[in-house]
Design an enzyme around this catalytic site. Sequence first.
Site, PDB file in Angstrom:
ATOM      1  N   SER A 204       0.819  -1.222   0.000  1.00  0.00           N
ATOM      2  CA  SER A 204       0.000   0.000   0.000  1.00  0.00           C
ATOM      3  C   SER A 204       0.851   1.270   0.000  1.00  0.00           C
ATOM      4  O   SER A 204       1.809   1.399   0.746  1.00  0.00           O
ATOM      5  CB  SER A 204      -0.918   0.011   1.224  1.00  0.00           C
TER       6      SER A 204
ATOM      7  N   TYR B 157      -1.733   3.052 -12.680  1.00  0.00           N
ATOM      8  CA  TYR B 157      -0.691   4.080 -12.534  1.00  0.00           C
ATOM      9  C   TYR B 157       0.717   3.500 -12.458  1.00  0.00           C
ATOM     10  O   TYR B 157       1.683   4.228 -12.230  1.00  0.00           O
ATOM     11  CB  TYR B 157      -0.980   5.003 -11.347  1.00  0.00           C
TER      12      TYR B 157
ATOM     13  N   ASP C  86     -13.579   6.117  -3.916  1.00  0.00           N
ATOM     14  CA  ASP C  86     -12.923   5.764  -5.191  1.00  0.00           C
ATOM     15  C   ASP C  86     -13.490   6.573  -6.366  1.00  0.00           C
ATOM     16  O   ASP C  86     -12.730   7.080  -7.199  1.00  0.00           O
ATOM     17  CB  ASP C  86     -13.095   4.265  -5.484  1.00  0.00           C
TER      18      ASP C  86
ATOM     19  N   ARG D  24     -14.373  -7.854 -21.422  1.00  0.00           N
ATOM     20  CA  ARG D  24     -14.086  -9.162 -22.030  1.00  0.00           C
ATOM     21  C   ARG D  24     -15.216 -10.153 -21.718  1.00  0.00           C
ATOM     22  O   ARG D  24     -15.728 -10.817 -22.599  1.00  0.00           O
ATOM     23  CB  ARG D  24     -12.744  -9.674 -21.503  1.00  0.00           C
ATOM     24  N   THR D  25     -15.591 -10.224 -20.435  1.00  0.00           N
ATOM     25  CA  THR D  25     -16.692 -11.106 -20.042  1.00  0.00           C
ATOM     26  C   THR D  25     -17.962 -10.260 -20.035  1.00  0.00           C
ATOM     27  O   THR D  25     -18.224  -9.499 -19.093  1.00  0.00           O
ATOM     28  CB  THR D  25     -16.430 -11.689 -18.633  1.00  0.00           C
ATOM     29  N   LYS D  26     -18.740 -10.379 -21.114  1.00  0.00           N
ATOM     30  CA  LYS D  26     -19.885  -9.478 -21.308  1.00  0.00           C
ATOM     31  C   LYS D  26     -20.895  -9.563 -20.170  1.00  0.00           C
ATOM     32  O   LYS D  26     -21.494  -8.548 -19.777  1.00  0.00           O
ATOM     33  CB  LYS D  26     -20.550  -9.790 -22.652  1.00  0.00           C
TER      34      LYS D  26
ATOM     35  N   LYS E  51     -13.010  -4.696   2.070  1.00  0.00           N
ATOM     36  CA  LYS E  51     -13.856  -3.562   1.679  1.00  0.00           C
ATOM     37  C   LYS E  51     -15.362  -3.817   1.820  1.00  0.00           C
ATOM     38  O   LYS E  51     -16.117  -2.894   2.108  1.00  0.00           O
ATOM     39  CB  LYS E  51     -13.535  -3.145   0.238  1.00  0.00           C
TER      40      LYS E  51
ATOM     41  N   GLY F  88     -15.015  -4.605 -13.494  1.00  0.00           N
ATOM     42  CA  GLY F  88     -14.664  -5.108 -12.161  1.00  0.00           C
ATOM     43  C   GLY F  88     -15.073  -4.114 -11.085  1.00  0.00           C
ATOM     44  O   GLY F  88     -15.908  -3.227 -11.316  1.00  0.00           O
TER      45      GLY F  88
HETATM   46  P1  ATR Z   1     -10.774  -4.408 -10.085  1.00  0.00           P
HETATM   47  O1  ATR Z   1     -11.600  -4.692  -8.888  1.00  0.00           O
HETATM   48  O2  ATR Z   1      -9.443  -3.754  -9.798  1.00  0.00           O
HETATM   49  O3  ATR Z   1     -11.522  -3.697 -11.162  1.00  0.00           O
HETATM   50  P2  ATR Z   1     -11.166  -7.038 -11.213  1.00  0.00           P
HETATM   51  O4  ATR Z   1     -12.498  -7.117 -10.560  1.00  0.00           O
HETATM   52  O5  ATR Z   1     -10.267  -8.225 -11.159  1.00  0.00           O
HETATM   53  O6  ATR Z   1     -10.312  -5.849 -10.632  1.00  0.00           O
HETATM   54  O7  ATR Z   1     -11.378  -6.597 -12.727  1.00  0.00           O
HETATM   55  C1  ATR Z   1     -10.359  -6.617 -13.653  1.00  0.00           C
HETATM   56  C2  ATR Z   1     -10.884  -6.119 -14.989  1.00  0.00           C
HETATM   57  O8  ATR Z   1      -9.844  -6.294 -15.974  1.00  0.00           O
HETATM   58  C3  ATR Z   1     -12.085  -6.904 -15.499  1.00  0.00           C
HETATM   59  O9  ATR Z   1     -12.901  -6.047 -16.255  1.00  0.00           O
HETATM   60  C4  ATR Z   1     -11.405  -7.948 -16.388  1.00  0.00           C
HETATM   61  O10 ATR Z   1     -12.227  -8.517 -17.367  1.00  0.00           O
HETATM   62  P3  ATR Z   1     -13.099  -9.853 -17.049  1.00  0.00           P
HETATM   63  O11 ATR Z   1     -14.300  -9.374 -16.289  1.00  0.00           O
HETATM   64  O12 ATR Z   1     -13.418 -10.416 -18.366  1.00  0.00           O
HETATM   65  O13 ATR Z   1     -12.202 -10.741 -16.224  1.00  0.00           O
HETATM   66  C5  ATR Z   1     -10.331  -7.116 -17.032  1.00  0.00           C
HETATM   67  N1  ATR Z   1      -9.253  -7.938 -17.573  1.00  0.00           N
HETATM   68  C6  ATR Z   1      -8.273  -8.563 -16.898  1.00  0.00           C
HETATM   69  N2  ATR Z   1      -7.464  -9.236 -17.744  1.00  0.00           N
HETATM   70  C7  ATR Z   1      -7.957  -9.035 -18.998  1.00  0.00           C
HETATM   71  C8  ATR Z   1      -7.573  -9.464 -20.316  1.00  0.00           C
HETATM   72  N3  ATR Z   1      -6.497 -10.241 -20.514  1.00  0.00           N
HETATM   73  N4  ATR Z   1      -8.316  -9.050 -21.367  1.00  0.00           N
HETATM   74  C9  ATR Z   1      -9.405  -8.261 -21.179  1.00  0.00           C
HETATM   75  N5  ATR Z   1      -9.832  -7.825 -19.956  1.00  0.00           N
HETATM   76  C10 ATR Z   1      -9.111  -8.210 -18.888  1.00  0.00           C
END
Ligand code: ATR
Length: 279
Positions: free
Chosen positions: A20, A225, A108, A159-161, A71, A136
């Site tokens: 952190s 960042y 946030d 990516r995951t619709k 959280k 996410g």
């Molecule tokens: P956070 O809470 O920091 O947002 P998270 O919940 O793990 O972290 O979300 C990560 C994001 O990055 C998600 O939108 C994830 O897409 P998926 O929902 O399909 O997993 C995206 N992400 C991570 N790796 C990826 C990749 N290789 N290609 C496309 N999207 C990716």
Amino acid sequence: MILSGKAKIAGVIGWPVGHSKSPRLHGFWLEKYKIDGTYIPLPVEPDHFAKAVHGMQAMGFKGANVTVPHKETALKIADEVSARAKKIGAANTLVFKEDGTIFADNTDGYGFYQNLICGAPDWQADAGPAVVLGAGGAARAVLIALAEAGVSEIRLTNRTKERADKLAEELDAPITVVDWHEREQALCGANLLTNTTTLGMSGQALLEIDLFDLPKTALVNDIVYAPLITNLLEKAHVHGCSVVDGLGMLLHQARPGFEAWFGVDPVVDEDLRQYVLEN
Ligand code: ATR
């Protein structure tokens, strides 16, 4: 800073917490404003979270930041929850009030939006559609902040619709879900492009996106960042867009907690950015 017996104490609770940047960030401000106070890292296992928080209250702490994996639990142990923390379903800031109650907030989205308007003062939230990449936890805060700022159309792609569909369904925000393979078409006429995925982060794959259809008047932002200039921001700069990096989101989200615990709304400036980057 040498502490007195009246020193104000706060910290960040996480598991792990060693990565952190919050202790550095708050430490910088405590020095800057010559505050009789301290901010410490507090590694707390998930099973001990509630006990730890109540112990901190008993010891007179002013409050704490809360990070992964606490959280969501932080919301449950609070007596009062801000509207934005309720909407997000998670808290990152706890304030221990004089009357013994716990107030939970989530800053946030605030940090995200302050970073945009401080980094690009001429940018207008209501001047056109925003494209958000990712669905996410971070995206949730970003989407709520954009809707509150008056963005009338948000094109969300992930990516995951199914995750994007679920977010669009849950949130009271003008969201249209776009297929991940069609993310480049979504850039037509956009006023903002924000990356909330982990793509482009050090050690992760790069974000692949062609910005051809993005107007040069659009603002491009990454919440990643590390590195400070991600491959998305590099591309956007070459394309002719203004860019705002993700560091400011981290810095601005810390302000409400600092003010509640230590009584000063601290400044986010270049000195702070340099300090946090170098330490
Ligand atoms: P956070 O809470 O920091 O947002 P998270 O919940 O793990 O972290 O979300 C990560 C994001 O990055 C998600 O939108 C994830 O897409 P998926 O929902 O399909 O997993 C995206 N992400 C991570 N790796 C990826 C990749 N290789 N290609 C496309 N999207 C990716």
